[in-house]
Enzyme design. Structure first.
Site, PDB file in Angstrom:
ATOM      1  N   HIS A 161       0.554  -1.267   0.027  1.00 48.30           N
ATOM      2  CA  HIS A 161       0.286   0.026  -0.027  1.00 48.30           C
ATOM      3  C   HIS A 161       1.005   1.772   0.438  1.00 48.30           C
ATOM      4  CE1 HIS A 161      -4.394   0.874  -0.241  1.00 48.30           C
ATOM      5  NE2 HIS A 161      -4.998   0.145   0.760  1.00 48.30           N
ATOM      6  N   ASP A 382     -11.515  -9.322 -17.777  1.00 45.88           N
ATOM      7  CA  ASP A 382     -11.920 -10.163 -18.844  1.00 45.88           C
ATOM      8  C   ASP A 382     -10.805 -10.529 -19.388  1.00 45.88           C
ATOM      9  OD1 ASP A 382     -12.881 -12.397 -20.198  1.00 45.88           O
ATOM     10  OD2 ASP A 382     -14.539 -10.990 -20.831  1.00 45.88           O
TER      11      ASP A 382
END
Length: 441
Positions: A161, A382
């Site tokens: 992070h 996808d």
């Protein structure tokens, strides 16, 4: 223990990376450094199994290499500097070292197994369990484990992070999947957020005492063991909660508009507290990780790369929460979000630099800590094998009150992934007032 075989453990580097001409140093801001002691964030995407003729792993590696050419900070490493005044500094060196990529197989495990709420082998599907952000000096800043299941593919990943937030991670994923499925490699150059306070020397100096690992805190007793549960809010649930919350506070402010997400969080927070058996005077918090890109003046780009997350903390008492309705709870969140102005954000940063304090853990007792966002387009990812089945959070950064929010796989829905004490969750699951606005997953 699950039967999982690690087939390979490699490093994927950016395509045609030229260190001499492309090496960049990225200084860290107060918002970055607040994550120094926390574990890598962990997420997972679960897909259908591709056609056996697909050279899945080799194509994933080559397309990942092309994506890292664009998102080059992920392939760097953290650099630690020990200063001569009992302080330490950190920056990101975009040196092209690459990212960890593990290929594994669990051929006896099905997609329905890993989606079962009682499945207990999550850690074996992630590549950087227990790794802290400061370990990025030697560890990959982004790591993947692609595990082939009996009827699907589990892509678990972990990210530091200090380098990135959810908005940047999912932007990277969209690019990666597009490169994989279309072969397209020409994308606009990466735009770094590059926001810094004026008049501050970088890298920021942090007392060494604030950067060392903190001792373990007290353990939970058996009655307070943690359990995970996912709650799905349909578009109808969300509309009903938003209308109810705004109706309860109508007239209090002509410009007031409680958002859908604030209404959902208000419902979750109020319900969890109502079932927590806290004393009325107990102080409680809701820490909402929010994107600050467009809250700065001038704003930075919506798609700029980096970690631009601030924790907007709402504070009240258990008694006030229980004695007031959904509208009141949602209104407190609304006010907190509205208070995150450019002036307030700059004031936080200026004060933090003067006296750096790095939390040892983000999730603490009597707090909800909310990450993720229903606005992230995770289901747009996808690879060409079929529609994404599910998104899940990993085992890292656990604790009572840890909340992950993501869009559901039905249009307009939101999933709230919770980690709660068992005795609280048991009560929540039979709370009719809570359950009338939510579906169980």
């Amino acid at each position: 223990m699950v039967d999982i075989l690690v087939i390979s453990d490699t490093i994927v580097r950016p395509e045609n990376y030229k260190v001499a001409s492309e090496r960049v140093k990225i200084h860290l801001t107060p918002w970055d450094l607040c994550f120094l002691r926390t574990e890598y964030a962990q997420r997972a995407l679960i897909f259908p199994k591709p056609d056996p003729e697909t050279n899945m792993i080799s194509q994933l590696k080559s397309s990942l290499s092309a994506a890292l050419k664009i998102f080059y900070p992920y392939a760097g490493r953290l650099v630690k500097i020990n200063n001569d005044d009992e302080t330490t500094s950190f920056y990101i060196d975009c040196d092209g070292s690459g990212v960890k990529f593990v290929h594994a197989a669990a051929v006896t495990v099905t997609v329905s197994d890993v989606l079962d709420p009682g499945y207990n082998y999550w850690t074996e599907f992630f590549p950087a369990n227990g790794v802290k952000s400061w370990e990025g000096v030697t560890k990959s800043l982004l790591a993947f484990q692609v595990t082939e299941l009996k009827d699907g593919v589990f892509i678990g990943f972990s990210y530091n992070h200090l380098v990135t937030d959810g908005a940047s991670v999912w932007s990277f994923f969209r690019t990666w999947t597009e490169i994989f499925s279309t072969g397209r490699k020409k994308f606009p150059p990466l735009s770094l957020c590059g926001w810094f306070l004026g008049g501050i020397d970088y890298p920021i100096r942090v007392p060494i005492s604030e950067t060392v690992p903190s001792p373990a805190t007290g353990k939970l007793d058996a009655a307070s063991s943690l359990r995970k549960k996912i709650f799905r809010f349909t578009s109808r649930n969300i509309s009903e909660l938003k209308a109810k919350a705004n109706g309860e506070v109508a007239g209090s402010d002509d410009n007031l508009n409680i958002s859908s997400f604030q209404a959902v969080l208000g419902h979750m927070w109020r319900s969890i507290i109502r079932n927590s058996d806290l004393n009325p005077e107990e102080v409680i918090h809701c820490k909402l990780a929010m994107d600050i890109r467009q809250r700065l003046n001038p704003p930075v780009g919506k798609v700029c790369f980096g970690n631009m997350v601030g924790l907007a903390t709402t504070t009240t008492t258990a008694g006030e929460m229980v004695n007031n309705g959904l509208g009141w709870a949602s209104l407190q969140l609304n006010k907190t979000v509205g208070s995150q102005t450019d002036e307030a954000l700059r004031r936080f940063a200026e004060n933090w630099v003067k006296n750096p304090k790095i939390p040892s853990r983000l999730v603490v007792n009597n707090s909800l800590t909310v990450a993720g966002s229903p606005r992230f387009d995770v289901f747009e990812n996808d690879f060409g094998w079929g529609k994404l089945i599910a998104v899940r959070g990993g085992p890292g950064i656990a604790g009572h009150g840890k909340i992950l929010a993501y869009p559901g796989n039905e249009k307009g829905s939101t999933e709230i992934h919770t980690s709660l004490w068992s005795h609280v969750l048991d009560k929540l699951l039979v709370d009719d007032e809570f359950l009338q606005h939510v579906d169980l997953v």
